[in-house]
Scaffold this active site. Structure first.
Site, PDB file in Angstrom:
ATOM      1  N   THR A  22       0.830  -1.201   0.000  1.00  0.00           N
ATOM      2  CA  THR A  22       0.000   0.000   0.000  1.00  0.00           C
ATOM      3  C   THR A  22       0.868   1.257   0.000  1.00  0.00           C
ATOM      4  O   THR A  22       0.528   2.265  -0.611  1.00  0.00           O
ATOM      5  CB  THR A  22      -0.905   0.029   1.255  1.00  0.00           C
ATOM      6  N   ARG A  26       7.773  -2.499   2.714  1.00  0.00           N
ATOM      7  CA  ARG A  26       7.844  -2.525   4.169  1.00  0.00           C
ATOM      8  C   ARG A  26       8.161  -3.937   4.622  1.00  0.00           C
ATOM      9  O   ARG A  26       7.476  -4.886   4.241  1.00  0.00           O
ATOM     10  CB  ARG A  26       6.500  -2.105   4.753  1.00  0.00           C
ATOM     11  N   LYS A 135      10.139   4.129   0.490  1.00  0.00           N
ATOM     12  CA  LYS A 135       9.081   4.553  -0.429  1.00  0.00           C
ATOM     13  C   LYS A 135       9.671   5.562  -1.409  1.00  0.00           C
ATOM     14  O   LYS A 135      10.442   6.425  -1.008  1.00  0.00           O
ATOM     15  CB  LYS A 135       7.967   5.202   0.383  1.00  0.00           C
ATOM     16  N   ASP A 286       1.660   9.972  13.615  1.00  0.00           N
ATOM     17  CA  ASP A 286       2.396   8.708  13.573  1.00  0.00           C
ATOM     18  C   ASP A 286       3.882   8.969  13.307  1.00  0.00           C
ATOM     19  O   ASP A 286       4.325  10.121  13.234  1.00  0.00           O
ATOM     20  CB  ASP A 286       1.788   7.751  12.536  1.00  0.00           C
ATOM     21  N   ASP A 288       5.945   8.922  10.804  1.00  0.00           N
ATOM     22  CA  ASP A 288       6.394   9.777   9.705  1.00  0.00           C
ATOM     23  C   ASP A 288       5.509  11.016   9.544  1.00  0.00           C
ATOM     24  O   ASP A 288       5.614  11.733   8.544  1.00  0.00           O
ATOM     25  CB  ASP A 288       6.475   8.986   8.394  1.00  0.00           C
ATOM     26  N   ARG A 291      -0.147  10.708   9.576  1.00  0.00           N
ATOM     27  CA  ARG A 291      -1.454  10.404  10.171  1.00  0.00           C
ATOM     28  C   ARG A 291      -1.754  11.336  11.327  1.00  0.00           C
ATOM     29  O   ARG A 291      -0.839  11.906  11.913  1.00  0.00           O
ATOM     30  CB  ARG A 291      -1.463   8.977  10.728  1.00  0.00           C
ATOM     31  N   GLU A 372      -8.749   9.134   4.669  1.00  0.00           N
ATOM     32  CA  GLU A 372      -8.985   7.713   4.876  1.00  0.00           C
ATOM     33  C   GLU A 372      -9.393   7.472   6.323  1.00  0.00           C
ATOM     34  O   GLU A 372      -9.071   8.261   7.210  1.00  0.00           O
ATOM     35  CB  GLU A 372      -7.706   6.922   4.602  1.00  0.00           C
ATOM     36  N   LYS A 385      -0.773  12.434   2.731  1.00  0.00           N
ATOM     37  CA  LYS A 385      -1.587  12.855   3.856  1.00  0.00           C
ATOM     38  C   LYS A 385      -0.692  13.620   4.819  1.00  0.00           C
ATOM     39  O   LYS A 385       0.526  13.483   4.788  1.00  0.00           O
ATOM     40  CB  LYS A 385      -2.272  11.670   4.518  1.00  0.00           C
ATOM     41  N   ARG A 505      -8.567  -6.740   7.616  1.00  0.00           N
ATOM     42  CA  ARG A 505      -9.256  -5.577   8.168  1.00  0.00           C
ATOM     43  C   ARG A 505     -10.745  -5.703   7.859  1.00  0.00           C
ATOM     44  O   ARG A 505     -11.129  -5.938   6.714  1.00  0.00           O
ATOM     45  CB  ARG A 505      -8.729  -4.289   7.553  1.00  0.00           C
TER      46      ARG A 505
HETATM   47  C1  VG1 Z   1      -2.834   1.213   5.830  1.00  0.00           C
HETATM   48  C2  VG1 Z   1      -4.129   2.000   5.857  1.00  0.00           C
HETATM   49  C3  VG1 Z   1      -4.205   2.902   4.632  1.00  0.00           C
HETATM   50  C4  VG1 Z   1      -2.969   3.810   4.590  1.00  0.00           C
HETATM   51  C5  VG1 Z   1      -1.714   2.959   4.625  1.00  0.00           C
HETATM   52  C6  VG1 Z   1      -0.451   3.779   4.681  1.00  0.00           C
HETATM   53  O1  VG1 Z   1      -2.801   0.387   4.682  1.00  0.00           O
HETATM   54  O2  VG1 Z   1      -5.238   1.137   5.906  1.00  0.00           O
HETATM   55  O3  VG1 Z   1      -5.393   3.633   4.688  1.00  0.00           O
HETATM   56  O4  VG1 Z   1      -2.966   4.586   3.418  1.00  0.00           O
HETATM   57  O5  VG1 Z   1      -1.730   2.116   5.775  1.00  0.00           O
HETATM   58  O6  VG1 Z   1      -0.442   4.657   5.759  1.00  0.00           O
HETATM   59  P1  VG1 Z   1      -3.186  -1.179   4.719  1.00  0.00           P
HETATM   60  O7  VG1 Z   1      -2.946  -1.675   3.324  1.00  0.00           O
HETATM   61  O8  VG1 Z   1      -2.303  -1.799   5.761  1.00  0.00           O
HETATM   62  O9  VG1 Z   1      -4.622  -1.251   5.141  1.00  0.00           O
HETATM   63  V1  VG1 Z   1       1.004   4.997   6.519  1.00  0.00           V
HETATM   64  O10 VG1 Z   1       0.770   6.329   7.578  1.00  0.00           O
HETATM   65  O11 VG1 Z   1       1.337   3.515   7.159  1.00  0.00           O
HETATM   66  O12 VG1 Z   1       2.067   5.354   5.257  1.00  0.00           O
HETATM   67 CO    CO Z   2       2.417   7.308   8.208  1.00  0.00          CO
END
Ligand code: VG1
Ligand code: CO
Length: 549
Positions: A22, A26, A135, A286, A288, A291, A372, A385, A505
């Protein structure tokens, strides 16, 4: 391909697991620490970007930075040498290796860079036995789209060599410029671009007045990279009291916690905000800093509500005063935003999970605000974000309306009704069992219409596919949706950011015109019915979710 004369080719073998999810690649930190692992992935990105950018890198700038987690410092030195060996003209690196995700997104276009490499696993824990991530963000500042991340992966599967220099580590602790081979390397202030962008959005005078009037903010940086940004903006620029920012020092292991701003991981902030003399606004970011969690005195604001409320009040923020071009939310995010969009007569876009899908809409002028359910909100000021931006929005709303947080939210529910929303995560599931469960569910979807579900009926069930309205690219299998005949909705999908096993999820949403019913009584029967429908216990051996937000 022309490389600098001092570039040293190193033979390597491909790894088969370098599949970006996503939000970048990672993995467990120790996986990244394997010989050539990081190097392979970086070289693969460079190979693809060299093709993409048509021509060499010698006139190009690359920005490098991260959230300060363990292995950042080592990785940055590796990347600096590799980028120089690959012929980049200029490298910019945040001092001490720091750059928050939104700051990277701000810096790339402002400095006309080709792109940037962000070293972060976001809200995942940090340390040698925790998580690391890489990333790549493109010239618009946002995460590379799937078209590119797919090619990065393909490239990793056939890579046979990478390029580096045999040079000592650079000092990245002081602002200034040196050379590495033929490449100019500048250590930059990680705050500057970002703070300037934020100053162009909000009414700083109004916010200074708010704090002068005794308003109290409590900001939990969770020992991530947001601390220095928050201290600069809230305390030094807006005049919030010293101590407004706590856990403000970035730490390699985030103090041993998950730097994840939700009710579970940021329970300390929730507790402090529950005290009788609690501050007016509580917020957390968070690792980075992309969030955000918003809390009032004894009152938690659900991210889907926060997004809808920011859209509803956008007119009180100078940058959005002339209206919104459109709004967007990821598919599992609650439909609260949809109701605001309808009332404001702006177009709503529904995208798959992950920020990379919003960028195209914004670049095409189709979307101003987006967000989100996973505590992410943002706007077209950058292509990521942005946690602090969301806090600034809330400060602006509170300054403008003179209301308390709880009152703002309850007034919103009174006007628009409420989406009772909850997400339940089942973590580290056995991959075979979980995959089989989804396959069986997928087969059942066409026949589900009309079936009973808790005390309601299923209207239709499908799997979400997204066709990008700008470039026509299609992303399939982005989550299973069950629509119920009372306007409620269940969604399930696998996480694309986890590092061990599979995380399921489950997103539960129920709409009611009235806002003050107990959340649990509404969502619990749906959670049970969803578990039965999916047979979570049979396939995954689990009865209860690990994290509920
Ligand atoms: C999660 C969240 C998603 C967000 C992503 C990256 O992804 O659900 O909404 O964009 O993390 O956020 P997933 O595929 O695990 O549901 V961040 O702040 O971790 O870059
Ligand atoms: Co983040």
């Amino acid at each position: 391909m022309e490389l600098p004369g001092n570039a040293v080719p190193i033979k390597t073998n491909p790894y088969s697991d370098q599949h970006p999810g996503t939000s970048g690649l990672r993995k467990k930190t120790r996986i990244f620490m394997q010989p050539h692992y990081l190097e392979n992935y970086i070289q693969s990105i460079f190979n693809v970007m060299r093709e993409e950018s048509k021509g060499g890198f010698e006139k190009r700038t690359l920005i490098i930075g991260g959230d300060g987690r363990f292995y950042n410092r080592t990785a940055i030195q590796v990347i600096l040498r590799m980028a120089a060996a690959n012929g980049f003209g200029r490298l910019l690196v945040g001092r001490d290796g720091y750059l928050s995700t939104p700051a990277m997104a701000a810096a790339i276009p402002r400095r006309s860079a080709l792109g940037g490499l962000l070293l972060t696993a976001s809200h995942n824990p940090g340390g040698i036995d925790a998580d690391f991530g890489v990333k790549y963000n493109t010239g618009n500042g946002g995460p590379a789209p799937e078209r590119l991340t797919g090619r990065f992966h393909t490239e990793t599967t056939k890579l046979s060599q990478y390029f580096t220099l045999q040079t000592p580590d650079l000092d990245i602790g002081r602002i200034g410029t040196t050379v590495l081979g033929k490449t100019e390397v500048s250590v930059i202030d990680p705050l500057q671009d970002y703070v300037e962008v934020i100053q162009g959005i909000f009414d700083f005078e109004a916010l200074r007045r708010l704090f002068r009037g005794g308003f109290r903010l409590l900001f939990d940086a969770m020992h991530g990279v947001s601390g220095p940004y928050a201290e600069e903006i809230f305390e030094r620029t807006l005049g919030a009291a010293p101590g407004t920012v706590y856990r403000g020092e970035p730490l390699e292991d985030f103090g041993g916690h998950h730097p994840d701003p939700n009710q579970v991981q940021a329970a300390d902030l929730i507790r402090r905000m529950g005290a009788a003399d609690a501050p007016d606004l509580g917020a957390a970011c968070d690792g980075d800093a992309d969030r955000n969690m918003i809390v009032g005195r004894g009152f938690f604001v659900s991210p889907g509500d926060s997004l809808a409320i920011i859209a509803q009040h956008a007119g009180c923020i100078p940058r959005y005063r002339d209206g919104l071009a459109g709004v967007a939310r990821s598919m599992p995010t609650s439909t609260a935003l949809d109701r605001v969009a309808r009332k404001m007569r702006v177009r709503l876009h529904e995208t798959p999970t992950g920020w990379k899908f919003f960028g195209n809409l914004m670049d095409a002028g189709l979307c101003t605000l987006c967000g989100e359910e996973s505590f992410g909100t943002g706007s077209d000021h950058v292509r990521e974000k942005d946690g602090l931006w969301a806090v600034m929005c809330w400060l602006s709303i509170l300054a403008h309306t003179g209301k308390r947080v709880e009152q703002v939210v309850k007034d919103h529910w009174r006007l628009f009704g409420r989406s009772y929303f909850q997400r339940r995560d089942f973590e580290a599931l056995d991959s075979a069992g979980a995959t089989h469960m989804i396959e069986i569910l997928r087969e059942k979807l066409p026949g589900l219409a009309g079936a009973g579900f808790a005390d309601v009926r299923i209207e239709k069930a499908d799997e979400f596919s997204y066709e990008d309205p700008v470039d026509g690219s299609v992303s399939r299998r982005q989550g299973i949706r069950v629509f119920l005949d009372d306007g409620s909705r269940i969604v399930c999908r696998f996480s694309g950011t986890g590092t061990s096993g599979v995380t399921l999820r489950l997103y539960l949403e129920r709409y009611r015109a009235e806002g003050d019913l107990p959340l649990d009584t509404l969502v619990e029967p749906f959670a049970r019915a969803a578990s039965e429908l999916m047979k979570v216990r049979e396939f995954c051996g689990r009865d209860r979710a690990d994290v509920v937000t």
